[in-house]
Design a protein around this motif. Structure first.
Motif, PDB file in Angstrom:
ATOM      1  N   THR A  98       0.637  -1.198   0.034  1.00 27.47           N
ATOM      2  CA  THR A  98       0.061   0.093   0.105  1.00 27.47           C
ATOM      3  C   THR A  98       0.833   1.220  -0.049  1.00 27.47           C
ATOM      4  N   THR A 194      -4.752   9.563   0.553  1.00 25.15           N
ATOM      5  CA  THR A 194      -5.363   8.783   1.832  1.00 25.15           C
ATOM      6  C   THR A 194      -6.423   7.720   1.067  1.00 25.15           C
ATOM      7  N   GLU A 195      -7.329   8.368   0.389  1.00 30.59           N
ATOM      8  CA  GLU A 195      -8.452   7.522  -0.332  1.00 30.59           C
ATOM      9  C   GLU A 195      -7.734   6.623  -1.242  1.00 30.59           C
ATOM     10  N   ARG A 197      -4.888   5.273  -0.677  1.00 31.98           N
ATOM     11  CA  ARG A 197      -4.104   4.250   0.316  1.00 31.98           C
ATOM     12  C   ARG A 197      -5.359   3.070   0.628  1.00 31.98           C
ATOM     13  N   GLN A 198      -6.555   3.711   0.873  1.00 32.08           N
ATOM     14  CA  GLN A 198      -7.578   3.005   1.520  1.00 32.08           C
ATOM     15  C   GLN A 198      -8.052   2.005   0.252  1.00 32.08           C
ATOM     16  N   ASP A 201      -5.595  -0.844   0.159  1.00 36.32           N
ATOM     17  CA  ASP A 201      -5.686  -1.798   1.045  1.00 36.32           C
ATOM     18  C   ASP A 201      -6.634  -2.734   1.327  1.00 36.32           C
ATOM     19  N   ALA A 202      -7.885  -1.988   0.933  1.00 34.18           N
ATOM     20  CA  ALA A 202      -9.076  -2.767   0.887  1.00 34.18           C
ATOM     21  C   ALA A 202      -9.236  -3.902  -0.324  1.00 34.18           C
TER      22      ALA A 202
END
Length: 210
Positions: A98, A194-195, A197-198, A201-202
């Motif tokens: 990530t 940040t989004e 990254r999310q 990661d998801a």
């Protein structure tokens, strides 16, 4: 993306020096004027070589540009990979992938040659979305594949084909590399990353067990 293939022969020291000079010259020319206004004569003058040398190098101005873009991507990918993988903080494989993906988006979206193409000749970047994978894209895939395999080994990334997951991530992240400015025109850059990254990661997270 790239339609030209890399040379399979080794370059001599003089040839390598000339090649580096030509790539630097076409990069500077495109940064200043865009692809349409770049000429073999101006590139030759910047590189300190003859116009004949530009043509002998093969592929013309477009191929020189694509090779310069590959060079810029390679340097960026190598830099962020070294920085991310060298971090000492304890984390699992998914966190490393990530971090690597977000760092690539951040670095490549700021790459000067990418920015110049977006400004002067955005259609040159269209093959990144619709054409076969080129050398620039393979660099990103290779960087992520090994890290994803390591995450699968430690259980932090769901099972699957590491190469396939890398390709899917490439296609998910490419629009952010090319069009991050469109999103950040209305949203804070840090929040957008940040989004991203999310998102990564998801996508990689193992399925929750009941």
């Amino acid at each position: 993306m790239e339609t030209g293939e890399p040379s399979t022969g080794e370059l001599s020291t003089d040839e390598l020096s000339t090649d580096e000079a030509l790539l630097a010259a076409v990069r500077d020319e495109v940064l200043a004027y865009g692809v349409r206004r770049a000429t073999a004569t101006s590139i030759a003058q910047r590189a300190g070589v003859s116009r004949v040398t530009v043509y002998r190098r093969g592929g013309g101005i477009k191929q020189l540009l694509l090779d310069a873009l590959v060079d810029e991507f390679r340097n960026a990918v190598e830099e962020v990979t070294a920085l991310v993988l060298a971090e000492q903080s304890p984390r699992d494989g998914r966190a490393a992938v990530t971090a690597l993906a977000v760092a690539m988006v951040r670095k490549l979206s700021e790459a000067p040659l990418v920015a110049a193409l977006l400004k002067h000749d955005p259609e040159m970047l269209l093959p990144y979305l619709v054409d076969r994978h080129g050398r620039s894209q393979q660099l990103m895939i290779e960087a992520m594949t090994g890290a994803i395999a390591a995450g699968m080994a430690d259980g932090s990334i769901r099972d699957g084909d590491p190469a396939l997951l890398s390709v899917v991530l490439l296609h998910a992240l490419t629009p952010f590399v090319i069009g991050l400015g469109v999103v950040t025109a209305k949203h804070d850059r840090t929040e957008v990353l940040t989004e991203v990254r999310q998102l990564v990661d998801a996508y990689l997270a193992p399925e929750a067990t009941s």
